[in-house]
Write a protein that holds these residues in place. Structure first.
Motif, PDB file in Angstrom:
ATOM      1  N   THR A  33      31.964 -22.882  87.687  1.00  0.00           N
ATOM      2  CA  THR A  33      33.027 -22.571  88.650  1.00  0.00           C
ATOM      3  C   THR A  33      33.101 -23.667  89.715  1.00  0.00           C
ATOM      4  O   THR A  33      32.197 -24.500  89.848  1.00  0.00           O
ATOM      5  CB  THR A  33      32.742 -21.228  89.364  1.00  0.00           C
ATOM      6  N   ASP A  75      36.119 -24.884  96.531  1.00  0.00           N
ATOM      7  CA  ASP A  75      37.071 -24.171  95.672  1.00  0.00           C
ATOM      8  C   ASP A  75      38.513 -24.373  96.142  1.00  0.00           C
ATOM      9  O   ASP A  75      39.419 -24.597  95.333  1.00  0.00           O
ATOM     10  CB  ASP A  75      36.705 -22.675  95.677  1.00  0.00           C
ATOM     11  N   GLN A 122      40.173 -23.368  88.272  1.00  0.00           N
ATOM     12  CA  GLN A 122      39.226 -22.403  88.849  1.00  0.00           C
ATOM     13  C   GLN A 122      37.831 -22.595  88.271  1.00  0.00           C
ATOM     14  O   GLN A 122      36.826 -22.411  88.935  1.00  0.00           O
ATOM     15  CB  GLN A 122      39.688 -20.968  88.550  1.00  0.00           C
ATOM     16  N   GLU A 123      37.802 -22.900  86.990  1.00  0.00           N
ATOM     17  CA  GLU A 123      36.523 -23.100  86.303  1.00  0.00           C
ATOM     18  C   GLU A 123      36.749 -23.953  85.069  1.00  0.00           C
ATOM     19  O   GLU A 123      37.896 -24.169  84.650  1.00  0.00           O
ATOM     20  CB  GLU A 123      35.902 -21.743  85.909  1.00  0.00           C
ATOM     21  N   LYS A 178      41.273 -22.198  83.525  1.00  0.00           N
ATOM     22  CA  LYS A 178      40.006 -21.729  82.944  1.00  0.00           C
ATOM     23  C   LYS A 178      39.200 -22.831  82.269  1.00  0.00           C
ATOM     24  O   LYS A 178      37.990 -22.692  82.104  1.00  0.00           O
ATOM     25  CB  LYS A 178      40.301 -20.637  81.895  1.00  0.00           C
TER      26      LYS A 178
END
Ligand code: UT7
Length: 336
Positions: free
Chosen positions: A19, A31, A41-42, A290
């Motif tokens: 992450t 982030d 996001q990851e 993702k």
């Protein structure tokens, strides 16, 4: 002349999720910055010591694609493997894939066109099928990038973006008049080669023996370099151009696009293109949130997921578009 169609799709990503918060523990990032600038996001990173390689991930994706094509592995006539992160400097992973899949001693071609690699590979395979030389071609895009990133604050402008994974497609001789690859369009502009590059091991001027003798821990030439803003500005222009080029070559309008699968370089780039073309959310597929940017694997992973989610149906006009290091850019227009 024959036509080609996609007869099978598959993808594989490593289980290990990294992450943005994970990254902020090892470098000065956060982030908010990563999501705001890239939408990521990851991403997936192969676990050190797991033994996973660019080839092994490609093999896993390819097995699924072949199974879904309904073909036996004996029916695969040729391999085209696109990557910027090969297991060896040479030979390329095409031959390793041939061995691991237990394919006949068919030809294996390695494509080095970075983020455009999968569309270049598709274009090559399409030509072989059009001429009748081959009937079924396995195309793979696979990247193990985490192994070569500078995971310190020095490398944060690049390393937060890239992820690992693989996607594969089987391209087969079309059996009806509907489903076929309509056209592919490929471009390059080497003037900007260094704007997104890994310069080592320095065959272009630096002798490997000198690099080894220097043993310089501050030698950054083995890490990817990207002039981010310059790449971004070129990307949005070239993405648009090459999509228009493909549509015009087939007398299609923007309104004919059912699904656009852009290379997952940056969510902001995809959104810019979506807005420029007036497409709605259902007409553009993104999964960079993702998986990050998986270079040559990003389009086949996204295409597979879009297809698995039922977002692509027979007869749909699907547009693949890529831009990346080289610079290279490319599009493919597919009637599904
Ligand atoms: O797939 C192949 C094609 N690739 C692309 O199309 C990528 C195109 N480029 C991009 O996506 C964007 O340029 C990036 C996401 C790479 C960078 O975004 P940016 O908005 O262009 O940021 P920047 O490089 O101009 O950096 C802005 C600031 C800098 O700080 P200062 O100089 O303003 O104080 C950077 O040092 O952000 C800083 N920065 C970071 N901060 C937190 C750079 N990387 C990071 C980071 N976390 N990871």
């Amino acid at each position: 002349m024959y036509h080609s169609k996609i007869s099978g799709l598959g993808y594989f990503v490593p289980e290990n999720i990294v992450t943005n918060d994970d990254l902020s523990k090892i470098m000065d990032t956060n982030d908010e910055w990563i999501q705001e600038r890239t939408g990521i996001q990851e991403r997936r990173h192969v676990l050190k010591g797991s033994g996973e390689t660019t080839t092994s991930m490609g093999v896993k994706a390819a097995k699924i694609a072949i199974e879904r094509s309904g073909l036996s592995k004996e029916e695969i006539d040729f391999i085209v493997f696109a990557t910027i992160s090969p297991d060896y400097y040479f030979p390329g992973p095409g031959v390793s894939l041939q061995k691991e899949l237990g394919l006949r001693t068919i030809g294996a071609l390695d494509v080095r066109n970075q983020c455009s690699g999968f569309v270049y590979a598709l274009s090559i395979a399409d030509q072989y099928i059009k001429t009748g030389m081959y009937k079924n071609i396995l195309i793979v895009g696979s990247e193990l990038q985490s192994i070569g990133l500078d995971m310190t604050t020095r490398g944060r402008g690049v390393s937060v973006i890239f992820g690992d994974g693989a996607g594969a497609a089987v391209l087969s001789r079309a059996t009806d008049e509907v489903s076929q690859v309509l056209s592919t369009h490929l471009h390059s502009e080497g003037e900007h080669a260094k704007e997104l590059s890994v310069l080592a091991p320095g065959m272009g001027g630096r002798w490997v023996t000198d690099i080894l003798a220097d043993n310089d821990p501050n030698d950054e030439s083995y890490f990817p370099y990207m002039n981010g803003q310059f790449v971004f500005k070129n990307a949005v222009v070239r993405f648009s151009e090459v999509i228009h080029e493909g549509l015009e070559a087939n007398n299609l309008q923007v309104s004919d696009i059912d699904m656009l699968i852009p290379h997952q370089a940056n969510l902001r780039i995809s959104q810019f293109i979506q807005k420029k073309f007036g497409l709605n959310d259902d007409q553009v597929y993104n999964n960079i949130q993702k998986f990050g940017n998986t270079t040559a694997a990003s389009i086949p992973i996204a295409l597979t997921q879009a297809w698995e989610e039922g977002k692509i149906k027979k007869g749909d006009t699907v547009v693949l578009a890529a831009f990346g290091s080289g610079f290279t850019w490319a599009s493919a227009i597919i009637k599904w």
